[in-house]
Design a protein around this motif. Sequence first.
Motif, PDB file in Angstrom:
ATOM      1  N   SER A  30       0.767  -1.255  -0.021  1.00 21.26           N
ATOM      2  CA  SER A  30       0.141  -0.065  -0.118  1.00 21.26           C
ATOM      3  C   SER A  30       0.799   1.357   0.005  1.00 21.26           C
ATOM      4  CB  SER A  30      -0.937  -0.032   1.047  1.00 21.26           C
ATOM      5  OG  SER A  30      -1.856  -1.177   1.028  1.00 21.26           O
ATOM      6  N   ALA A  31       1.852   1.217   0.812  1.00 18.06           N
ATOM      7  CA  ALA A  31       2.783   2.400   0.740  1.00 18.06           C
ATOM      8  C   ALA A  31       3.380   2.573  -0.418  1.00 18.06           C
ATOM      9  CB  ALA A  31       3.863   2.421   1.878  1.00 18.06           C
ATOM     10  N   HIS A  32       4.056   1.586  -1.074  1.00 15.09           N
ATOM     11  CA  HIS A  32       4.735   1.595  -2.496  1.00 15.09           C
ATOM     12  C   HIS A  32       3.778   2.121  -3.490  1.00 15.09           C
ATOM     13  CE1 HIS A  32       8.034  -1.469  -1.023  1.00 15.09           C
ATOM     14  NE2 HIS A  32       8.263  -0.252  -0.946  1.00 15.09           N
ATOM     15  N   ALA A  33       2.439   1.687  -3.576  1.00 17.49           N
ATOM     16  CA  ALA A  33       1.380   2.108  -4.521  1.00 17.49           C
ATOM     17  C   ALA A  33       1.101   3.626  -4.258  1.00 17.49           C
ATOM     18  CB  ALA A  33       0.134   1.405  -4.169  1.00 17.49           C
ATOM     19  N   ALA A  34       1.402   4.243  -2.939  1.00 15.90           N
ATOM     20  CA  ALA A  34       1.052   5.407  -2.855  1.00 15.90           C
ATOM     21  C   ALA A  34       2.430   6.367  -3.119  1.00 15.90           C
ATOM     22  CB  ALA A  34       0.642   5.671  -1.552  1.00 15.90           C
ATOM     23  N   GLY A  35       3.569   5.804  -3.566  1.00 20.49           N
ATOM     24  CA  GLY A  35       4.729   6.425  -3.956  1.00 20.49           C
ATOM     25  C   GLY A  35       5.708   6.348  -2.856  1.00 20.49           C
ATOM     26  N   LEU A  36       5.462   5.943  -1.677  1.00 25.98           N
ATOM     27  CA  LEU A  36       6.283   6.024  -0.357  1.00 25.98           C
ATOM     28  C   LEU A  36       7.326   4.894  -0.233  1.00 25.98           C
ATOM     29  CD1 LEU A  36       3.322   7.330   1.987  1.00 25.98           C
ATOM     30  CD2 LEU A  36       5.104   8.808   0.874  1.00 25.98           C
ATOM     31  N   GLU A  37       8.366   5.231   0.219  1.00 28.42           N
ATOM     32  CA  GLU A  37       9.250   4.090   0.947  1.00 28.42           C
ATOM     33  C   GLU A  37       8.665   3.852   2.121  1.00 28.42           C
ATOM     34  OE1 GLU A  37      13.240   5.253   0.720  1.00 28.42           O
ATOM     35  OE2 GLU A  37      13.618   5.653  -1.153  1.00 28.42           O
ATOM     36  N   ILE A  38       9.088   2.567   2.411  1.00 33.83           N
ATOM     37  CA  ILE A  38       8.583   2.232   3.845  1.00 33.83           C
ATOM     38  C   ILE A  38       9.621   1.308   4.611  1.00 33.83           C
ATOM     39  CG2 ILE A  38       7.389  -0.008   2.893  1.00 33.83           C
ATOM     40  CD1 ILE A  38       5.490   0.088   5.491  1.00 33.83           C
ATOM     41  N   TYR A  39       9.942   1.619   6.092  1.00 38.60           N
ATOM     42  CA  TYR A  39      10.735   1.166   6.718  1.00 38.60           C
ATOM     43  C   TYR A  39      10.163   0.394   8.075  1.00 38.60           C
ATOM     44  CZ  TYR A  39      13.961   4.179   3.900  1.00 38.60           C
ATOM     45  OH  TYR A  39      14.630   5.010   3.154  1.00 38.60           O
ATOM     46  N   CYS A  40      10.865  -0.250   8.667  1.00 36.25           N
ATOM     47  CA  CYS A  40      10.093  -0.828  10.059  1.00 36.25           C
ATOM     48  C   CYS A  40      11.207  -1.082  11.272  1.00 36.25           C
ATOM     49  CB  CYS A  40       9.239  -1.957   9.758  1.00 36.25           C
ATOM     50  SG  CYS A  40      10.236  -3.775   9.903  1.00 36.25           S
ATOM     51  N   TRP A  41      10.803  -1.015  12.558  1.00 33.54           N
ATOM     52  CA  TRP A  41      11.458  -0.960  13.420  1.00 33.54           C
ATOM     53  C   TRP A  41      10.832  -1.884  14.517  1.00 33.54           C
ATOM     54  CZ3 TRP A  41       8.178   1.463  16.778  1.00 33.54           C
ATOM     55  CH2 TRP A  41       7.202   2.423  16.533  1.00 33.54           C
ATOM     56  N   THR A  42      11.323  -2.611  15.312  1.00 29.51           N
ATOM     57  CA  THR A  42      12.922  -2.974  15.450  1.00 29.51           C
ATOM     58  C   THR A  42      13.106  -4.517  15.067  1.00 29.51           C
ATOM     59  OG1 THR A  42      13.288  -1.029  16.782  1.00 29.51           O
ATOM     60  CG2 THR A  42      14.999  -2.478  16.732  1.00 29.51           C
ATOM     61  N   LEU A  43      14.001  -5.009  14.552  1.00 31.21           N
ATOM     62  CA  LEU A  43      14.083  -6.323  14.207  1.00 31.21           C
ATOM     63  C   LEU A  43      15.221  -6.781  15.515  1.00 31.21           C
ATOM     64  CD1 LEU A  43      14.817  -7.131  10.743  1.00 31.21           C
ATOM     65  CD2 LEU A  43      12.574  -6.756  11.754  1.00 31.21           C
ATOM     66  N   ARG A  44      14.698  -7.532  16.385  1.00 30.43           N
ATOM     67  CA  ARG A  44      15.550  -7.986  17.537  1.00 30.43           C
ATOM     68  C   ARG A  44      15.324  -9.456  17.723  1.00 30.43           C
ATOM     69  NH1 ARG A  44      12.840  -3.090  20.634  1.00 30.43           N
ATOM     70  NH2 ARG A  44      14.460  -1.547  20.892  1.00 30.43           N
ATOM     71  N   PRO A  45      16.330 -10.206  18.127  1.00 29.08           N
ATOM     72  CA  PRO A  45      16.346 -11.766  18.271  1.00 29.08           C
ATOM     73  C   PRO A  45      15.689 -12.162  19.452  1.00 29.08           C
ATOM     74  CG  PRO A  45      18.547 -11.139  18.549  1.00 29.08           C
ATOM     75  CD  PRO A  45      17.744  -9.650  18.247  1.00 29.08           C
TER      76      PRO A  45
END
Length: 340
Positions: free
Chosen positions: A274-289
């Motif tokens: 959905s973000a890409h369709a709107a022309g936006l990059e998208i990141y996420c937080w936080t990868l932890r093991p």
Amino acid sequence: MTKHAPSHPLIIGHRGACGYRPEHTRAAYELAFALGADAVEPDVVATRDGVLVIRHENEISGTTDVADHAEFKERRTTKRIDGAELTGWFTEDFTWAELSTLRARERLPGLRKSSASFDGDYPIIRLRDLFEIIDEAAVDAVRPLGMVAEIKHPTYFESIGLPLDELFAAEVNEAGWNEGDGRLVIESFEQSVLKQVYSRGIYGKRVYLIEASGKPYDQVAQHGSAAASYADTLTEAGLYGLAGQVDGISVDKALIVETDAAGAVIGASELVDSAHAAGLEIYCWTLRPENKFLAKSFRSSTVAAEFGAWQSEFGLIMRTGIDGVFADHPDLALAVRDGL
């Protein structure tokens, strides 16, 4: 040495390599790059004399030895920050000369005992120090190295006469980091400060941080209970409305990992598409093991500090086509990315 473009997604060292060293220290940032991070993420707050320092919050008792300094005992106070009452020691009540006498401590000593063994070894650093650290690391790197700078509590800081947009713009220009070369990303939970920084001629990518719940404080300060929520931003109309105002969004990983009513993981959400369709990059937080931070389906036991099936969770998120991930252990995220 030839510079190669980083692979996809970007691996961003969250507060440096804070799974291994106390967060936001020189050692954490240098280790993040040594482990393969493409960029690192500082959190930016201000001192009383307008120096930008790198701490996750302006309240610093959880990540420094300030409580052990008798000379600062009377600085302990209670404040209201973004609508929440907090008690402790705050960066804006110290000069940089005073803060430079403190030493960093691990935020999660019970969970990350190895990192806590470095308590007291490293001082607090300034934003200008991190620019230098990255420039030095880039000399021998075979990949571009960048910074994803989070501006913390800008509405609050402006209310006390410390405009973070102005201070940040000055630091970026002084460091020679306003070249439009893609190294700099600016993020905040308050979209207004992203606009302010841009209006000051700082042209790094602008990324809007979005919580899984709640409302952005700049909007609450302006509109009260009528303020739009973060959830409103994540609708189709909300995402398309952001296009042109920001370059991307960064969200809690809970918005990427879809679970059922019992908390079991059933796949990934459609938010990346959905973000890409709107022309936006998208990141996420936080990868932890550690089990404490993994979705329920990926936990290996009830021992919070034990590593669970982190490869499965990291892989699920990266396979969505997400543009970047924040990781406390950059090498682990890199291992998963390389295996895709």
